[in-house]
Every structure is written in C-alpha cells, then in structure tokens.
Design a protein around this motif. Structure first.
Motif, short mmCIF file in Angstrom:
data_model
loop_
_atom_site.label_atom_id
_atom_site.label_comp_id
_atom_site.label_asym_id
_atom_site.label_seq_id
_atom_site.Cartn_x
_atom_site.Cartn_y
_atom_site.Cartn_z
N ALA C 247 125.55 31.73 66.79
CA ALA C 247 126.94 31.26 66.75
C ALA C 247 127.79 32.03 65.74
N VAL C 248 129.03 32.28 66.12
CA VAL C 248 130.05 32.88 65.25
C VAL C 248 131.31 32.04 65.44
N THR C 249 131.86 31.51 64.36
CA THR C 249 133.04 30.64 64.50
C THR C 249 134.24 31.26 63.79
N ILE C 250 135.38 31.20 64.50
CA ILE C 250 136.64 31.70 63.93
C ILE C 250 137.54 30.52 63.65
N SER C 251 137.98 30.37 62.44
CA SER C 251 138.98 29.35 62.16
C SER C 251 140.16 29.99 61.45
#
Lengths: 256, 256, 256
Positions: C247-251
């Motif tokens: 997983a890679v999350t962009i916020s």
C-alpha cells in the motif's frame, strides 16, 4: 570484442548467446552452445570465449563443419560439437581424432590478429578479429595449421544397470533452475508413463509433458531433447541443492 | 533508449557495452568506457547514462574527439577520456580546462529532444535522441553551447615513495573479481621478475604473464595495460575483500 | 530464438528489452513492456516470452494495434496493452472483450512453426518464427483464428477514500529499487507540494522533481508517468522491504 569485429566487418549481425556463464565454467558454456548453434543461419560464425587458460599453451582453433564455423580456445568448450565428428567415442575427454570432413585449424597466423596481443584477452586481440575475417570469407586455412585432433571434456553418459534401470547424470542447470540430464528421449523406455525418476532422495512418478502440467517436482523431455527435472513455478536446483554431475536414475516397472 | 534511437536512425548498429555497472557507480562506468572505446570503429557515438543527478543542475554534454563522439552527463563518467585532453593534470577532480582540439558542447537545444522531457530519464528523452542525430551527421554545435571545461572525478595515481616503492590503488573490480590498479606497465621497473606486490596483507613475488600461469594470487599486466591482481580460477576481490581505492604497493629488491 | 528469427528474416533488427524479469513473473514483464513499447518505431513486432504455462492449454496470440504488433502467450503479459482496447474496465482480470479496431489472433496455424514443436520452448518453435514472418509482412490472419477476448491480470487501481486520501499500490520494483506505483500524475492533487505520501510506516512530505533533489526517501513522478518512491543513492525496495502490491497512501492538507 564487438568493436574489434565491427572494425573489420561493419555489416556483421552480432548476437549474444549468453553472458551468464560463470567464470571458468567451460562445461557450462559447452552445453549452452550445444543447445543453440543449430538454430542459427547456415554459415554463422560462433565465437566462444570462456578461456581461463588464455595466454598459456592452450591452442586457439577454428572448426568448420558443413553448416557453421566455430572459433574458440581448444579447451573443451566445443565438446558437444566435436563429439559429432569424433572418430572414436570421446567420453574420457582429452584430444580426440576427427573423422574426415570437418576442417580444423590451429590459429597461429598473426596476420589477422590485433597487435600487440594482450596475454590476458585473446578474445579481443585474436578470436574477435579472426571471427570477423572468417565472416568476410577468408578461408580457415589462412589462419594457421590444419589439425586432426581437438580437445573434449569428459562427457558423462547414462549407463544401463544390471537391474534394468538407467543411471544418468545432471549435465547442466539452466537459469530457471531446471536440471538438464544426459538422458536423451531415445534412451527412455517406450512406456514412459510407467517410468520412475530418482534424484536426491526424491522419487518422481511418470513423465510430464510440460513445466506447468503437474505440481511439485516433475520430469520432462525439454527443448534440448534431454530429460529435465523441474519444479513447477520454482527452481529444482535450489529445492534439491543439485549440481552438474549429480546422479539421476530411471527405473521402470516393466523391465525394458 | 534503443527504441528512441532507432526511430531517428533506423540503420544504426547498437552495441551494449555493459549493463552491470552498479546503480550510481559513475567511477565504474568511467573505467569500463576507458577500456573499450578505442576498439570501436572510428566515429562511433558512445552514449553513457550512469546519471544519478538526472534532472538536477548537472549538465549534459557532447565531447567530439579526433576519433569518436561521447554523449553523457557531465558528472565524471567521461573522466578518462577528458584526461587525455586536459590542459592541466586533472587528478583533483572537478571541472578541468580542455586543450584546443576536441569539441565540447553543453546540450541545451531542445529541438533534438523528445517532448515532454521526463525529469528522471534523460537517457530516453535527451541522450538517446541526441546520440541518434549525431550519428546521422548533425554537427555537435547544433545541440547547444560550446564549453571549454568538463568534469572529471578525482583520479588516483601511483606515488613513488622515499624507499623506492610505488604506492598504487585499486581502480576497478571486474566481473571476474580481478583487481585492476592505477599502476601502468610503464610504471613498473624493467626487472619486473624481481618485483614484490603487497595487497591486503598478502605478498606476491614477481609478475605472471597470464591468469593461468601460477597458483593462488598473482599479479599480471592485463588487457587495459594496467597491473591487475588476480586469483587463479577464483575471485581476488572476494578472497581479499578488496574494493576500489584500496592500497597496492610495488617494491623491488634492486631499488629503481 | 534470435537464431530462428534470423533464419527467416536475416535483415531483422533485434533489440533486447529486458533479460532480468524473474522466472514466472508475468506481472513484471507486463509492466516493463508497458513502459517501453511506445518508444519503438511504428510497426515494431514486440515478442514477449514469460511463459510458465508453455505447452499447457494457454493460448498463443498476436495483437495488432494501430502502431505495433505483439506476439505472446495469452497469460496476462500483454495486460497493459490490452487495457487500452478493453470494452469494459478490466481490473478484475481474466478474459476481457476488445473494442473494435485492434486485430487479435490465436496462433493455431502450424505452417509458420518449427517442426517438431517442443512442449517446453514455444519461444523458439512458435513465437520466434511467427514474429519473424510477421515482420516480413505476413498478415496476422494467416497465423490462426481471430479472437475477440484476451487475458489480463487483475490490475490494481488507486482508490479515493472517504477522508479524501488516495489509496494506491506498488506496481513494480525497478532495477534501481525504485517503487513504481499505480498512481498516475493526473491522480495527484494540483497543489502537489502539500501532498504527504505514506508507505511502510514512513511519511514523505511533498513531491520531488528528481531522484537527486532530496535526501533520503522521496516521491517523484517517474518516466512512466506514475508516482515512484525512491531512496537517494540507494534502493527504496531494500530500505522499506517493499514489494509489488504494498500500500501507498497519498493525503493532502487541503482536501481535494
């Protein structure tokens, strides 16, 4: 080596066969060459430089057969090519006499070499220019003296045992970890499904037709025409800690 | 990169020099290039992309010499080429001034680039198209501004010590594990057999002529013209845990 | 395979895309192909043989698009090519229907194959000769039956989460250890500098423009147009023990 070849024959088509033969692995290079050379266009020049004895007394040779030219150190790297032209079975290794037909030459004529010749890189200074000149039509005899014997490695052969089984050996481990044996398709009994293959304490029942046909370890006649031991979606070599020379035994319920 | 080059010059002959330079190893790429470029046909375009600074302020350059063209980031990867054309000894590294003769250009003219240019892959979007257009005869000056200084890495040199010995360094480890030093054949005393080579606590007496001549560790003038430390049928780098920069000392019974 | 191709089309220009795809890594090969094919000359024949199911029921196919031909097993290795021509979003994988336009053929006509066909090396005996004949102008329809569905792998897509963040995935690890994600440049908020990237318990503030711009872990839009996680002068994959699917999350401080 490619630069040197292109200086002499700028129109040459250069194809890399393999750059992953381990250093000094003459037997590995010999096997790889044996599986590919016949698929190239007629009169291809095959240049092989696995050459741990570079600069020592080992000869450099050209072998011209009916279909192709080979340029290599005379250290056994042409074993499987020479085997076809040997006057006697060459299993023991060493220099073997050739039958009439193929032309073999010891490369001794410096006219076609780069100068000076490095004692540590004949690939660049001798083999590459010789191969390039050969590709332009210079006859083999122009590069040196004819020879009638060439060097082969000791070549294992499967042996028929008193109990009817066949005792073979791993000849090569390919990049997938498949174990290629010295047992050819014609060595196998006609009722192949009844065959049992023993290797490293494991037993494989029957032959598979493909790498993807069965789970786990499987035995299959591969694209070289030899029996291979493979592991579906894995490396049989890693799984079995197997290496060239290891024993592989074929037995059959019906003696054959 | 090859696809881009072939779109521009479909007749180009593409040769891979090396794909095993470790990531970011500018010095390793510089050394490999130095050992091969002069064996290629005249006017070969040598394209080098070991380019950890891609997209940053580092320049992209063309260097045209009397025999060849080089297209590369100006990060030291051309060090050994530039060294021949440096107005002053460039050992300390950094930008060095060129002597008159070679043509150097900073690649600044986008006309020959792919658009848009990725900030992370100038190899594909700038270097490959520039090299392909160069190979078709576009003059270097069309690609940007002339420059008179190019970047070199700090280059080690062997030093003569007060006791008469020569203190050199490992410059490169090749794929066989041979240790190539910065000591050239001409740096060695004429009575080479009396030489002693010290490396990593080991002592090697005399020079060998080939990799296969002697057992164990040996010292040999290799195909690059530099002294190498090798291990017969093995890797000297693994045996000595040696790496570029390590010290190699040459001494001689007769002072020279 | 190259020898076989040159026997049929001696004038072919052969380019190796990649020889470092791990055995059986269909997804890796599919990704590599997706990043390079459009940079080759129009009507290039792309031949892909990552083929763990060789000899089993999996089909062999030709896909002719407006710009190129693809020859491959129908095992998902063409996923990113097929995706462009899918009648429905193909995320779930399996056989997907093609829109009208591209020509797809199941290779069933033995006339263009080598004989006999090895059950373990269709690359040599089917794919290479078919690709070579295609390159000479033989129309796809001559090689077999038209098909309207081709196989794709399940393809991850970034998902917009209720809190406004974007949940993406690592799609590929390149030879530098850069982690290439399924998040495309257009998926990112316009005020990219305010973006935070979360991966493996680490947090990266803002996007970099190049691999050399910032110390440590960085996020950059790479040459494939996708967001990548990189480690300056190192391997992000090793540093994070990361692999495809992670997983890679962009916020973003400002919800977008």
């Amino acid at each position: 080596m490619k630069g040197v070849a292109l200086c002499i024959n700028p129109g040459a088509t250069l194809v890399d066969i393999c750059h992953t033969v381990p250093p000094q692995d003459i037997a590995g290079a010999a096997f790889v060459l044996s599986t590919v050379h016949e698929y190239f266009p007629a009169r291809t020049v095959h240049l092989v430089v696995v050459d741990p004895g570079v600069g020592t007394g080992r000869r450099a040779v050209i072998l011209r057969t009916a279909t192709a030219d080979f340029v290599a150190p005379d250290n056994g790297v042409l074993s499987y090519i020479i085997e076809r032209y040997a006057a006697e079975p060459p299993e023991a290794g060493g220099r073997v006499e050739l039958v009439p037909g193929p032309e073999a030459v010891a490369i001794t004529e410096p006219k076609y070499w780069r100068a000076p010749v490095s004692a540590t890189f004949h690939g660049r200074d001798i083999f590459a220019p010789v191969a390039a000149h050969l590709s332009l039509g210079v006859p083999p005899a122009d590069f040196g003296e004819p020879v009638t014997e060439l060097t082969v490695l000791p070549l294992t052969r499967p042996q028929r045992m008193p109990d009817g089984s066949l005792a073979g050996h791993i000849r090569h481990v390919d990049t997938f970890g498949n174990l290629i044996t010295d047992i050819r398709e014609g060595d196998l009994p006609p009722q192949s499904p009844a065959v049992t293959v023993e290797i490293g304490g494991h037993s494989i029942s029957g032959l598979s037709r493909t790498y993807g046909a069965d789970e786990g370890l499987l035995a299959v006649v591969g694209s070289s025409g030899c029996l291979e031991i493979a592991l579906r979606d894995g490396s049989a070599a890693d799984f079995l800690s197997a290496a060239p020379g290891d024993a592989v035994t074929i037995s059959c319920i019906a003696s054959y």
